[in-house]
Scaffold this motif. Structure first.
Motif, short mmCIF file in Angstrom:
data_model
loop_
_atom_site.label_atom_id
_atom_site.label_comp_id
_atom_site.label_asym_id
_atom_site.label_seq_id
_atom_site.Cartn_x
_atom_site.Cartn_y
_atom_site.Cartn_z
N ASP A 149 6.06 7.46 -8.36
CA ASP A 149 4.77 8.14 -8.16
C ASP A 149 4.11 7.69 -6.86
OD1 ASP A 149 5.03 9.55 -10.58
OD2 ASP A 149 3.89 8.04 -11.71
N ASP A 150 4.16 6.38 -6.60
CA ASP A 150 3.59 5.86 -5.35
C ASP A 150 4.30 6.45 -4.13
OD1 ASP A 150 1.69 4.31 -6.65
OD2 ASP A 150 2.67 2.39 -6.23
N ILE A 151 5.63 6.52 -4.19
CA ILE A 151 6.39 7.10 -3.07
C ILE A 151 5.97 8.55 -2.86
CG2 ILE A 151 8.69 7.83 -2.29
CD1 ILE A 151 9.77 5.24 -3.67
N ALA A 152 5.86 9.31 -3.94
CA ALA A 152 5.46 10.71 -3.83
C ALA A 152 4.07 10.84 -3.22
CB ALA A 152 5.51 11.39 -5.20
N LEU A 153 3.15 9.96 -3.60
CA LEU A 153 1.79 10.01 -3.05
C LEU A 153 1.79 9.63 -1.56
CD1 LEU A 153 -1.22 10.46 -3.19
CD2 LEU A 153 -1.46 8.20 -4.25
N VAL A 154 2.56 8.62 -1.18
CA VAL A 154 2.62 8.24 0.23
C VAL A 154 3.23 9.39 1.06
CG1 VAL A 154 3.58 6.63 1.93
CG2 VAL A 154 2.64 5.77 -0.23
N LYS A 155 4.25 10.05 0.54
CA LYS A 155 4.81 11.20 1.24
C LYS A 155 3.76 12.29 1.41
CE LYS A 155 9.69 10.76 -0.06
NZ LYS A 155 10.80 11.36 -0.83
N ARG A 156 2.95 12.51 0.37
CA ARG A 156 1.88 13.51 0.45
C ARG A 156 0.84 13.08 1.49
NH1 ARG A 156 -2.40 13.61 -3.54
NH2 ARG A 156 -3.89 14.96 -2.57
N ARG A 203 5.74 2.91 2.78
CA ARG A 203 6.79 3.66 2.06
C ARG A 203 8.11 2.91 2.15
NH1 ARG A 203 9.86 9.10 2.66
NH2 ARG A 203 8.68 9.56 4.53
N LEU A 204 8.37 2.25 3.26
CA LEU A 204 9.57 1.41 3.36
C LEU A 204 9.55 0.31 2.31
CD1 LEU A 204 9.86 1.08 7.24
CD2 LEU A 204 11.38 2.39 5.74
N VAL A 205 8.37 -0.30 2.10
CA VAL A 205 8.23 -1.34 1.07
C VAL A 205 8.60 -0.76 -0.29
CG1 VAL A 205 6.58 -2.81 -0.17
CG2 VAL A 205 6.45 -2.62 2.33
N LEU A 206 8.04 0.41 -0.60
CA LEU A 206 8.29 1.03 -1.91
C LEU A 206 9.75 1.42 -2.08
CD1 LEU A 206 5.10 3.27 -2.01
CD2 LEU A 206 5.53 1.23 -3.42
N GLU A 207 10.37 1.89 -1.01
CA GLU A 207 11.74 2.36 -1.09
C GLU A 207 12.77 1.23 -1.05
OE1 GLU A 207 11.07 6.69 1.10
OE2 GLU A 207 11.74 4.98 2.29
N ALA A 243 6.63 -3.90 5.76
CA ALA A 243 5.32 -4.36 5.28
C ALA A 243 4.33 -3.21 5.45
CB ALA A 243 4.85 -5.57 6.08
N GLY A 244 3.41 -3.08 4.53
CA GLY A 244 2.45 -1.99 4.60
C GLY A 244 1.45 -2.16 5.73
N GLY A 245 0.94 -1.03 6.20
CA GLY A 245 -0.12 -1.04 7.21
C GLY A 245 0.12 -0.16 8.41
N ASP A 301 -3.63 -3.00 3.46
CA ASP A 301 -3.56 -2.55 4.86
C ASP A 301 -3.31 -1.04 4.89
OD1 ASP A 301 -3.94 -5.05 6.11
OD2 ASP A 301 -1.80 -5.36 6.50
N HIS A 302 -2.36 -0.59 4.09
CA HIS A 302 -2.04 0.83 4.01
C HIS A 302 -3.27 1.62 3.57
CE1 HIS A 302 0.42 4.43 3.29
NE2 HIS A 302 -0.29 4.57 2.17
#
Length: 162
Positions: free
Chosen positions: A5-12, A88-92, A112-114, A139-140
């Motif tokens: 779900d987080d990946i889908a939201l970051v893509k959005r 998204r790299l962190v999540l993936e 790392a996020g940000g 950061d993100h």
């Protein structure tokens, strides 16, 4: 919320938080708003906005160090190479360094996020808005909030859960 779900939201976020234009004035407006928030809320962070060929805005608030600027540089490299938000790299992939066979030397790239891609219609991803100083997810979130505010979009519609 699950990782998927987080990946889908970051893509959005990446697809919908698109700037109609990006120049020195836009970079200053977004960067100054991040700085003002950091000072108001007592956040120690660095903010950097740039196109691929030049930095348009940089600011550091009290409590940061040269290490934050180094994290920014590595996050920018990751966004540019992988064409996605560094969080998204962190999540993936998780936060482990890139494996040697990837060719992404940890001295120059970081998971790392940000780092958030700046996208402009008709041009694609042309640069980054990068934050360093807080945990990666936060950061993100600061970057996403700044883009939402600039675009007049609701932060709540794009926010990751805490």
């Amino acid at each position: 919320m699950s990782t998927e779900d987080d990946i889908a939201l970051v893509k959005r976020q990446e697809l919908e938080l698109v700037l109609p234009e990006f120049d020195e004035a836009v970079a200053f407006a977004i960067g100054a708003s991040v700085r003002e928030r950091a000072l108001r809320d007592g956040l120690s962070l660095v903010v950097d906005l740039r196109t691929w060929d030049r930095q348009l805005f940089f600011s550091a608030t009290p409590g940061t160090s040269s290490d934050n600027a180094e994290w920014v540089r590595r996050k920018i490299n990751s966004v540019r190479r992988f064409q996605r938000a560094s969080y998204r790299l962190v999540l993936e992939r998780g936060e482990a360094p890139f494996p040697p066979q990837s060719g992404a030397d940890p001295a120059d790239y970081v998971i790392a996020g940000g780092g958030f891609p700046i996208r402009v219609p008709g041009a694609g991803i042309i640069g980054t808005l990068t934050i360093s100083g807080l945990p990666g997810r936060k950061d993100h979130g600061v970057a996403v909030d700044a883009l939402c505010d600039h675009l007049g979009k609701s932060r709540a519609d794009y926010a990751l859960s805490d």
